[in-house]
Design a protein around this motif. Structure first.
Motif, PDB file in Angstrom:
ATOM      1  N   VAL A  61      66.238 -80.167 -53.278  1.00 51.73           N
ATOM      2  CA  VAL A  61      67.135 -81.426 -52.549  1.00 51.73           C
ATOM      3  C   VAL A  61      67.409 -82.227 -53.533  1.00 51.73           C
ATOM      4  O   VAL A  61      68.776 -82.948 -54.362  1.00 51.73           O
ATOM      5  CB  VAL A  61      66.536 -82.251 -51.567  1.00 51.73           C
ATOM      6  N   ILE A  62      66.586 -82.691 -54.840  1.00 54.40           N
ATOM      7  CA  ILE A  62      66.893 -83.494 -56.349  1.00 54.40           C
ATOM      8  C   ILE A  62      68.423 -83.516 -56.508  1.00 54.40           C
ATOM      9  O   ILE A  62      68.954 -83.822 -56.870  1.00 54.40           O
ATOM     10  CB  ILE A  62      65.733 -83.078 -56.878  1.00 54.40           C
ATOM     11  N   ASN A  63      68.609 -81.545 -56.254  1.00 53.30           N
ATOM     12  CA  ASN A  63      70.070 -81.019 -56.635  1.00 53.30           C
ATOM     13  C   ASN A  63      71.266 -81.102 -56.382  1.00 53.30           C
ATOM     14  O   ASN A  63      72.111 -81.788 -56.736  1.00 53.30           O
ATOM     15  CB  ASN A  63      69.838 -79.689 -56.985  1.00 53.30           C
ATOM     16  N   PHE A  64      70.885 -81.700 -54.941  1.00 50.52           N
ATOM     17  CA  PHE A  64      72.344 -82.570 -54.075  1.00 50.52           C
ATOM     18  C   PHE A  64      72.538 -83.318 -55.174  1.00 50.52           C
ATOM     19  O   PHE A  64      73.819 -83.752 -54.578  1.00 50.52           O
ATOM     20  CB  PHE A  64      72.000 -82.595 -52.822  1.00 50.52           C
ATOM     21  N   ASP A  65      71.757 -84.391 -55.536  1.00 51.97           N
ATOM     22  CA  ASP A  65      72.449 -85.380 -56.671  1.00 51.97           C
ATOM     23  C   ASP A  65      72.784 -85.134 -57.601  1.00 51.97           C
ATOM     24  O   ASP A  65      74.045 -85.440 -58.056  1.00 51.97           O
ATOM     25  CB  ASP A  65      71.170 -86.657 -56.714  1.00 51.97           C
ATOM     26  N   SER A  66      71.826 -84.650 -58.572  1.00 53.45           N
ATOM     27  CA  SER A  66      72.200 -84.210 -59.988  1.00 53.45           C
ATOM     28  C   SER A  66      73.072 -83.333 -59.802  1.00 53.45           C
ATOM     29  O   SER A  66      74.064 -82.713 -61.241  1.00 53.45           O
ATOM     30  CB  SER A  66      70.357 -84.122 -60.429  1.00 53.45           C
ATOM     31  N   VAL A  67      73.765 -82.160 -59.365  1.00 51.27           N
ATOM     32  CA  VAL A  67      74.689 -81.201 -59.837  1.00 51.27           C
ATOM     33  C   VAL A  67      74.024 -80.385 -60.224  1.00 51.27           C
ATOM     34  O   VAL A  67      75.004 -80.373 -61.013  1.00 51.27           O
ATOM     35  CB  VAL A  67      75.888 -81.630 -59.175  1.00 51.27           C
ATOM     36  N   ARG A  68      72.902 -80.357 -61.125  1.00 49.74           N
ATOM     37  CA  ARG A  68      72.918 -79.227 -62.417  1.00 49.74           C
ATOM     38  C   ARG A  68      73.000 -77.938 -62.121  1.00 49.74           C
ATOM     39  O   ARG A  68      73.805 -77.035 -62.974  1.00 49.74           O
ATOM     40  CB  ARG A  68      71.608 -79.811 -62.559  1.00 49.74           C
ATOM     41  N   VAL A  69      72.738 -77.417 -61.199  1.00 46.75           N
ATOM     42  CA  VAL A  69      73.046 -75.457 -60.450  1.00 46.75           C
ATOM     43  C   VAL A  69      74.240 -75.777 -58.999  1.00 46.75           C
ATOM     44  O   VAL A  69      74.004 -76.774 -58.520  1.00 46.75           O
ATOM     45  CB  VAL A  69      71.577 -75.374 -60.224  1.00 46.75           C
ATOM     46  N   GLY A  70      75.283 -74.646 -60.261  1.00 48.97           N
ATOM     47  CA  GLY A  70      75.893 -75.414 -58.685  1.00 48.97           C
ATOM     48  C   GLY A  70      77.321 -75.356 -59.053  1.00 48.97           C
ATOM     49  O   GLY A  70      78.030 -74.852 -59.172  1.00 48.97           O
ATOM     50  N   GLY A  71      77.237 -76.536 -59.728  1.00 45.77           N
ATOM     51  CA  GLY A  71      78.577 -77.522 -60.113  1.00 45.77           C
ATOM     52  C   GLY A  71      79.288 -78.549 -58.912  1.00 45.77           C
ATOM     53  O   GLY A  71      78.591 -78.349 -57.796  1.00 45.77           O
ATOM     54  N   ALA A  72      79.194 -79.250 -59.766  1.00 46.07           N
ATOM     55  CA  ALA A  72      80.391 -80.413 -58.489  1.00 46.07           C
ATOM     56  C   ALA A  72      81.326 -79.469 -57.534  1.00 46.07           C
ATOM     57  O   ALA A  72      81.080 -79.888 -56.576  1.00 46.07           O
ATOM     58  CB  ALA A  72      80.986 -81.306 -59.409  1.00 46.07           C
ATOM     59  N   GLN A  73      82.126 -78.651 -58.043  1.00 47.29           N
ATOM     60  CA  GLN A  73      82.990 -77.864 -57.224  1.00 47.29           C
ATOM     61  C   GLN A  73      82.009 -77.316 -55.895  1.00 47.29           C
ATOM     62  O   GLN A  73      82.470 -77.608 -55.114  1.00 47.29           O
ATOM     63  CB  GLN A  73      84.013 -77.056 -57.956  1.00 47.29           C
ATOM     64  N   ALA A  74      81.320 -76.523 -56.200  1.00 48.56           N
ATOM     65  CA  ALA A  74      80.816 -75.989 -55.239  1.00 48.56           C
ATOM     66  C   ALA A  74      79.683 -76.446 -54.436  1.00 48.56           C
ATOM     67  O   ALA A  74      79.598 -76.578 -53.928  1.00 48.56           O
ATOM     68  CB  ALA A  74      79.708 -74.813 -56.087  1.00 48.56           C
ATOM     69  N   MET A  75      79.649 -78.102 -54.784  1.00 47.35           N
ATOM     70  CA  MET A  75      78.567 -78.383 -54.105  1.00 47.35           C
ATOM     71  C   MET A  75      78.995 -79.189 -53.136  1.00 47.35           C
ATOM     72  O   MET A  75      78.635 -79.312 -52.067  1.00 47.35           O
ATOM     73  CB  MET A  75      77.841 -80.108 -54.863  1.00 47.35           C
TER      74      MET A  75
END
Length: 554
Positions: free
Chosen positions: A268-282
């Motif tokens: 869930v933290i990655n939803f905001d930080s987008v460290r994994v997946g990347g902004a485009q994929a998110m």
């Protein structure tokens, strides 16, 4: 920079991404308020739940209540591993989004481009359709149940795919409606395997879980695998005792993810930080589905858009084998809650909302005050006009009857409930928690009613006379499911028999549309050939699995 130094720097960067931000202890009074929400589950003789909360990139609360294993008296902790059920889908959604970014998959790809074993059923089924539950592919739980599987059987990924490969008709034209299908996400997981050359478990481990430091998270692709600290699922028997629920499922993509609230907090933290997946994929995973008529649905890539107390939410629930789960994210508040429970007596959605009320409080809009809508007295002529039988769905009919100065409604197999008029056309049914809105044609004749956004046609005033039981007796076979049912006459009525599933009664609902008391047989509608002879029946399990045809073979 030397090669060794460069490698050490790379490892340090990876560790900085993977390492969880430490939880910041909540003030004691606030933590106590959260604890008080779950007092009923905080005991040593019952299953319970685990809760984690994230805010501004940190886990601020994590705790377990109740027992993970009643036999060995193991308590639930934030490190307890749960089957997260359909919360799994967002990981398959992210996998597809990342592969789209790499150019390996396209949203408009026909699934048969990647999984050619799928039959050509007359209309392309795209990756987009599968992601948004608009494909028309039947859901496997009810369909495999009709074929003879029990939920405590081994239900493997391969068996689910085989069922999908043999499907010969769809629930609806792809893109024409939204109807949830677990099978669609199993096909997406298989697509990941085909285009990457890796198992779904290996790909998600390498590309999602390891980079985020989700060390206790894995897609279980072997139902015999030993997973340390895993909770068991439970349900309460009629005598009040707890019973363990067997879980032999490997439904990759749609379910079968094992995780903890601590690990899902990192997700869930990655939803905001987008460290994994990347902004485009998110961003892609937040793209809502669009139907053929141009209307937009709330569902995206394994998550659903919603709203709570005026704040936009991204969320998903899960339920399987005694486990009930929920992940809630409020993007504008950089806030999220994870609730994992091992008994259906827990309401994880409500639990997450209650925690949110405690922690966000005045930052959200006030809870809407309950208001009583106006009650309208309808003329006698209108009441008489609305009385009749309406088809809510296959094997599912509603009898609307005049009762003094009002109306009552009784759906198939249910009790009688009052109807409260809110306007000339809309009547509220407290028993259902929904309205029924009556419809008329240009001449003023009542033609149907709108119930839960579906039109239910009015049936003729006179029901057809029952046909002789002998017309239906025989053996029926589905080549699609390789399943055989026998229809027999017993004690003056009809029964249906299956070698594994036993015997169920066929209850006539209207004409030649029956309900079977065996699970997965909400509607058994007999069909006749041009000479008027019964030559088969069509089973509708529910909205997710429709129009499964059986031919009469003797």
């Amino acid at each position: 920079m030397s090669r060794l130094l460069a490698r050490l720097v790379s490892v340090a960067i990876l560790l900085s991404i993977a390492a969880p931000l430490p939880a910041q202890p909540l003030p004691g009074a606030i933590a106590a308020r959260i604890d008080s929400l779950f007092t009923a589950f905080n005991r040593t003789d019952a299953p319970g739940l685990a809760v984690a909360v994230v805010r501004d990139g940190r886990m601020i609360f994590a705790k377990g209540y109740g027992m993970a294993d009643l036999e060995h008296r193991v308590p639930i902790t934030p490190s307890t591993v749960f089957d997260v059920a359909s919360v799994s889908k967002q990981f398959a959604g992210m996998a597809i989004a990342m592969l789209i970014g790499e150019g390996k998959v396209r949203l408009d790809d026909d699934i048969r481009r990647h999984v050619p074993e799928m039959a050509d059923i007359g209309a392309p089924i795209t990756i987009d359709h599968l992601l948004h539950h608009t494909s028309g592919v039947r859901d496997w739980p009810g369909t495999l149940g009709l074929a003879g599987w029990q939920y405590d059987d081994v239900i493997s990924f391969e068996q689910i795919l085989t069922m999908a490969y043999h499907q010969r008709s769809l629930n609806f034209v792809p893109g024409s409606e939204y109807t949830y299908s677990n099978t669609g996400y199993n096909l997406l997981a298989e697509t990941v395997q085909r285009v990457t050359g890796q198992s779904f478990r290996a790909w998600t481990d390498a590309n999602l879980f390891q980079p985020l430091g989700m060390t206790r998270t894995v897609f279980r692709d072997d139902h015999t695998a030993v997973i340390p600290d895993r909770a068991l699922g439970y349900t309460r028997a009629p005598d009040g005792r707890w019973r363990a629920v067997t879980n032999n499922l490997t439904a990759l993509g749609s379910s079968s993810l094992m995780s903890t609230v601590e690990d899902l907090a990192k997700w869930v933290i990655n939803f905001d930080s987008v460290r994994v997946g990347g902004a485009q994929a998110m961003a892609l995973t937040r793209t809502r589905g669009v139907l053929n008529d141009g209307s937009t649905i709330p569902y995206a890539f394994g998550v659903s858009h919603g709203e709570y107390r005026g704040a936009a939410t991204v969320n998903h629930t899960g339920s399987w084998a005694g486990f009930v789960t929920y992940v809630l994210h409020l993007p504008q508040h950089r806030y999220g809650v994870v609730v994992l429970a091992n008994a259906p007596q827990v309401n994880p959605t409500r639990a997450a909302q209650q925690v949110t009320d405690v922690l966000l409080g005045s930052a959200l809009a006030p809870l809407a005050a309950a208001t009583e809508p106006p009650v309208v007295q309808l003329p006698a002529a209108t009441l008489d006009a609305y009385a009749g039988t309406y088809k809510l769905g296959p094997g599912w009919y509603a009898q609307v009857r005049r009762d003094g100065n009002g109306l009552t409604v009784q759906a198939s197999g249910e009790g009688v409930g009052p109807m409260v008029a809110r306007s000339e056309r809309e009547l509220w049914v407290p028993h259902y928690g929904a309205s029924m809105t009556f419809q008329r044609d240009g001449t003023g004749r009542v033609t149907g009613l709108l119930y839960r956004e579906r039109v239910s046609p009015r049936m003729p005033d006179r029901e057809p006379a029952p046909a002789p039981a002998q017309d239906y007796i025989g053996e029926y076979f589905s080549s699609e499911l390789q399943a055989t049912y026998l229809v027999e006459s017993r004690s003056g009525g009809l029964v249906v028999r299956h070698r594994r599933r036993g015997v169920g009664v066929l209850i006539r609902r209207w004409g030649e549309d029956f309900t079977g008391t065996l699970p997965s047989m909400r509607s058994v509608a007999f069909v006749r050939d041009a000479r008027g002879k019964v030559n088969g029946f069509v089973v509708n399990i529910d909205e997710r699995s429709r129009d499964i045809r059986f031919a009469k073979v003797r």
